[in-house]
Write a protein that holds these residues in place. Structure first.
Motif, PDB file in Angstrom:
ATOM      1  N   VAL A 109     -29.923  48.249  69.119  1.00 32.76           N
ATOM      2  CA  VAL A 109     -30.015  46.983  69.844  1.00 32.76           C
ATOM      3  C   VAL A 109     -28.663  46.269  69.933  1.00 32.76           C
ATOM      4  O   VAL A 109     -28.473  45.419  70.791  1.00 32.76           O
ATOM      5  CB  VAL A 109     -31.099  46.088  69.201  1.00 32.76           C
ATOM      6  CG1 VAL A 109     -31.207  44.738  69.857  1.00 32.76           C
ATOM      7  CG2 VAL A 109     -32.453  46.790  69.250  1.00 32.76           C
ATOM      8  N   GLY A 162     -26.506  37.693  75.583  1.00 37.77           N
ATOM      9  CA  GLY A 162     -26.353  38.665  76.668  1.00 37.77           C
ATOM     10  C   GLY A 162     -25.141  39.552  76.490  1.00 37.77           C
ATOM     11  O   GLY A 162     -25.127  40.684  76.941  1.00 37.77           O
ATOM     12  N   ASP A 199     -37.309  45.909  75.782  1.00 36.47           N
ATOM     13  CA  ASP A 199     -36.399  45.505  76.853  1.00 36.47           C
ATOM     14  C   ASP A 199     -34.931  45.577  76.425  1.00 36.47           C
ATOM     15  O   ASP A 199     -34.033  45.448  77.243  1.00 36.47           O
ATOM     16  CB  ASP A 199     -36.726  44.100  77.361  1.00 36.47           C
ATOM     17  CG  ASP A 199     -36.542  43.040  76.304  1.00 36.47           C
ATOM     18  OD1 ASP A 199     -36.893  43.278  75.127  1.00 36.47           O
ATOM     19  OD2 ASP A 199     -36.049  41.947  76.644  1.00 36.47           O
ATOM     20  N   LEU A 200     -34.707  45.817  75.136  1.00 35.45           N
ATOM     21  CA  LEU A 200     -33.347  45.946  74.601  1.00 35.45           C
ATOM     22  C   LEU A 200     -33.058  47.408  74.249  1.00 35.45           C
ATOM     23  O   LEU A 200     -32.266  47.708  73.360  1.00 35.45           O
ATOM     24  CB  LEU A 200     -33.187  45.064  73.355  1.00 35.45           C
ATOM     25  CG  LEU A 200     -33.432  43.573  73.588  1.00 35.45           C
ATOM     26  CD1 LEU A 200     -33.394  42.822  72.263  1.00 35.45           C
ATOM     27  CD2 LEU A 200     -32.420  43.000  74.560  1.00 35.45           C
ATOM     28  N   ASP A 201     -33.729  48.317  74.940  1.00 40.03           N
ATOM     29  CA  ASP A 201     -33.534  49.768  74.803  1.00 40.03           C
ATOM     30  C   ASP A 201     -34.032  50.343  73.489  1.00 40.03           C
ATOM     31  O   ASP A 201     -33.520  51.369  73.030  1.00 40.03           O
ATOM     32  CB  ASP A 201     -32.068  50.156  75.028  1.00 40.03           C
ATOM     33  CG  ASP A 201     -31.612  49.839  76.443  1.00 40.03           C
ATOM     34  OD1 ASP A 201     -32.441  49.949  77.360  1.00 40.03           O
ATOM     35  OD2 ASP A 201     -30.438  49.460  76.621  1.00 40.03           O
ATOM     36  N   LEU A 247     -38.875  44.944  71.113  1.00 39.22           N
ATOM     37  CA  LEU A 247     -37.470  45.171  71.476  1.00 39.22           C
ATOM     38  C   LEU A 247     -37.321  46.196  72.601  1.00 39.22           C
ATOM     39  O   LEU A 247     -36.220  46.685  72.853  1.00 39.22           O
ATOM     40  CB  LEU A 247     -36.680  45.620  70.246  1.00 39.22           C
ATOM     41  CG  LEU A 247     -36.641  44.641  69.072  1.00 39.22           C
ATOM     42  CD1 LEU A 247     -35.948  45.250  67.872  1.00 39.22           C
ATOM     43  CD2 LEU A 247     -35.981  43.337  69.479  1.00 39.22           C
ATOM     44  N   GLY A 263     -30.749  33.929  75.285  1.00 39.57           N
ATOM     45  CA  GLY A 263     -31.262  35.293  75.167  1.00 39.57           C
ATOM     46  C   GLY A 263     -32.251  35.367  74.030  1.00 39.57           C
ATOM     47  O   GLY A 263     -32.643  34.342  73.468  1.00 39.57           O
ATOM     48  N   TRP A 266     -24.453  39.439  69.800  1.00 47.79           N
ATOM     49  CA  TRP A 266     -25.317  38.695  68.886  1.00 47.79           C
ATOM     50  C   TRP A 266     -24.474  37.802  67.994  1.00 47.79           C
ATOM     51  O   TRP A 266     -23.340  38.122  67.666  1.00 47.79           O
ATOM     52  CB  TRP A 266     -26.116  39.666  68.019  1.00 47.79           C
ATOM     53  CG  TRP A 266     -27.103  40.478  68.784  1.00 47.79           C
ATOM     54  CD1 TRP A 266     -26.861  41.651  69.445  1.00 47.79           C
ATOM     55  CD2 TRP A 266     -28.483  40.189  68.972  1.00 47.79           C
ATOM     56  NE1 TRP A 266     -28.014  42.106  70.037  1.00 47.79           N
ATOM     57  CE2 TRP A 266     -29.024  41.229  69.750  1.00 47.79           C
ATOM     58  CE3 TRP A 266     -29.318  39.156  68.559  1.00 47.79           C
ATOM     59  CZ2 TRP A 266     -30.361  41.270  70.132  1.00 47.79           C
ATOM     60  CZ3 TRP A 266     -30.657  39.198  68.927  1.00 47.79           C
ATOM     61  CH2 TRP A 266     -31.158  40.241  69.709  1.00 47.79           C
ATOM     62  N   SER A 315     -29.014  36.279  70.734  1.00 49.52           N
ATOM     63  CA  SER A 315     -28.285  37.058  71.722  1.00 49.52           C
ATOM     64  C   SER A 315     -27.898  36.157  72.887  1.00 49.52           C
ATOM     65  O   SER A 315     -28.705  35.354  73.353  1.00 49.52           O
ATOM     66  CB  SER A 315     -29.157  38.197  72.246  1.00 49.52           C
ATOM     67  OG  SER A 315     -28.511  38.844  73.316  1.00 49.52           O
ATOM     68  N   ARG A 323     -39.560  38.051  66.944  1.00 51.37           N
ATOM     69  CA  ARG A 323     -38.818  37.732  68.167  1.00 51.37           C
ATOM     70  C   ARG A 323     -39.325  36.411  68.722  1.00 51.37           C
ATOM     71  O   ARG A 323     -40.524  36.211  68.888  1.00 51.37           O
ATOM     72  CB  ARG A 323     -38.979  38.823  69.208  1.00 51.37           C
ATOM     73  CG  ARG A 323     -38.160  38.524  70.455  1.00 51.37           C
ATOM     74  CD  ARG A 323     -38.077  39.696  71.352  1.00 51.37           C
ATOM     75  NE  ARG A 323     -37.374  39.337  72.583  1.00 51.37           N
ATOM     76  CZ  ARG A 323     -36.939  40.218  73.447  1.00 51.37           C
ATOM     77  NH1 ARG A 323     -37.107  41.504  73.234  1.00 51.37           N
ATOM     78  NH2 ARG A 323     -36.327  39.827  74.539  1.00 51.37           N
TER      79      ARG A 323
END
Length: 169
Positions: free
Chosen positions: A159, A15, A131-133, A129, A50, A18, A13, A67
């Motif tokens: 994501v 930001g 922090d990536l909703d 994940l 990212g 991807w 990523s 991750r």
């Protein structure tokens, strides 16, 4: 005997979206070696703009996400027992160190044991994940309630890498 196929992808990523990273993860011995290989493939200095995400799937059996950012890689696997008996078993065994929470004990111990809630099959860091909703509870529910391919599509939709994932398949 039918052989099951594996799908692997390394995603980075920046930001804004991807992109795929050309890297064969087949020979990684453990999650730390995999993380080092991913970091080196993205940026020789080890710094990535990212999150870096390794997606592994064994057809109709399980999926895993690793991750890579920060010091320690984090992993989640949808079915620990199946994954650890696969080609990637050694690599994913790290998820056994942080297994899924066990179901709460039943209030009435006289209830039929068949009525008790089964223990989750997933293991690892469900919050990898968040922090990536994608909250950990939602990732765990997705892993428990869907087949691996559908679960990865749902994760990708949430994501933001579903189109890339589908193109790589």
């Amino acid at each position: 005997m039918t052989s099951m196929s594996y799908f692997t992808a390394v995603l980075a990523s920046d930001g804004d979206g991807w992109r795929s990273v050309d890297l064969d993860v087949e020979d990684a011995v453990d999650v730390e070696e995999l993380a080092d290989e991913v970091r080196a493939a993205v940026d020789g200095s080890g710094d990535a703009p990212g999150p870096l995400l390794v997606v592994l799937e064994r057809e109709d059996d399980w999926f895993a996400l690793v991750r890579v950012d920060g010091e320690e890689p984090r992993a989640f696997v949808s079915d620990l027992a199946s994954a650890t008996s696969s080609h990637y078993g050694e690599l994913l065994s790290v998820t056994a160190d942080s297994p899924a929470p066990q179901p709460a004990p039943q209030e009435d111990e006289e209830e039929d044991s068949a009525a008790r809630v089964a223990a989750p099959t997933w293991a690892g860091d469900a919050d990898l994940l968040s922090d990536l909703d994608l909250p950990g509870s939602e990732l765990a529910d997705t892993a428990e309630s869907r087949d691996p391919a559908s679960a990865l599509v749902a994760v990708g939709e949430k994501v933001g890498f579903v189109d890339l994932l589908e193109a790589l398949r």
